[in-house]
Enzyme design. Sequence first.
Site, mmCIF file in Angstrom:
data_model
loop_
_atom_site.group_PDB
_atom_site.id
_atom_site.type_symbol
_atom_site.label_atom_id
_atom_site.label_comp_id
_atom_site.label_asym_id
_atom_site.label_seq_id
_atom_site.Cartn_x
_atom_site.Cartn_y
_atom_site.Cartn_z
ATOM 1 N N ARG A 1 3.745 1.645 -2.072
ATOM 2 C CA ARG A 1 3.711 2.183 -3.431
ATOM 3 C C ARG A 1 4.350 1.176 -4.378
ATOM 4 N NH1 ARG A 1 5.033 8.400 -4.570
ATOM 5 N NH2 ARG A 1 3.091 8.402 -3.379
ATOM 6 N N LYS B 1 6.669 3.715 5.422
ATOM 7 C CA LYS B 1 6.225 3.598 4.034
ATOM 8 C C LYS B 1 6.980 2.460 3.393
ATOM 9 C CE LYS B 1 3.456 6.056 1.230
ATOM 10 N NZ LYS B 1 2.144 6.624 1.594
ATOM 11 N N ALA C 1 -3.547 16.534 -2.712
ATOM 12 C CA ALA C 1 -3.380 15.236 -2.061
ATOM 13 C C ALA C 1 -2.012 14.623 -2.273
ATOM 14 C CB ALA C 1 -4.440 14.259 -2.576
#
Length: 366
Positions: A59, A95, A273
């Site tokens: 991200r 992540k 989502a």
Amino acid sequence: MTSTLMHDTRDSFGVFHRHDELDTAHHEAVIFFRDERTGLRAIVGVHDTTLGPALGGTRFFPYPSESAALTDVLRLSQGMTFKAAAAGMPLGGGKAVIIGDPSTAKTPELLRAYGRFLNRLGGSYITAADVGTTSEDLDLVGEATPYVVGRGREAGGSGDSGFATAYGVHRAMVAAATLVWGREGLNGRTVGVEGVGKVGFHLVGLLLEEGARVVVSDPSGLALSRVRSTYDSVTVAGSVIDGDLDVYAPCALGATLTPASVAGLQARLVCGAANNQLSTSDVDSMLFERQIVWVPDYVANGGGLIQVGSELVDADEDAVREKIRRIGDTVTQVLTTSRSEQVTTGVAAHRLVRERVSARSGATSR
């Protein structure tokens, strides 16, 4: 002086000792990267590798502080462990976040530097795309490391995973709607899609094909123009979460389900989502008490993970699509358990995840 420093350390949001729900998350590794030349500041979180190597997107976001970025990467990487287990993928949870505004800070040099840093991890973390990154960005990251999935097809990857994620959410929503309303499912129901970016846009099309009425919101005028020019039957609103809806579909950033928003929620079903939709875990109980069916995000949004993770085993497109379709079966299992045992959907989903991780842990210890 020493006591003051110790006090400040205890009160900070660190990795090992925290004052939030992540204190018991028990991450395996958290790595900070910095490159002065390109301005790269990145954090990788590896939560659990019981099921396999950690896989999760990167991200790129303008976090207000390093503490906020750390909290996000810890939450997201833990969620990826749950997502991989719920999807039946042989992958662990990881992540990464890059701190900065992608519209101004993202450069080819920065992405290549990020790839070089990832390469040092030797495959314990494999990256993909997330908010603020694209398959084209991954092509550049992939110039410096092989530990990338979701690159463009020309570069040997499976491409953008937006549609795969949307398809999985759609199958999850159909399964949940069938349990809530019967055979008619989503037909004639009003669905509010919050966020019409690379996932929400595709979800709108799938919902319209299902016969649903769709209301959308997004702070991006460009995203709204795109969805309106493609689907002229959608209604645009400033906000959808507080609207007159049957289904609320959060598809932007997380933590929109708070005690205050749940108190005013009119929808009977929540399925979207976005990652980490609950601001705190007790919101799960609030939804249950109000008889609002929540499909845990990591169960519904695993389609993209299934697509890019399948690159590691060379699965063909038909097999990938069938695996994504089965997200609906998992949702049915979770919601049926919730109903029959009178537990929240979050509890039912966590139980499924724990069983799958424990089964693998037991198998490898024998």
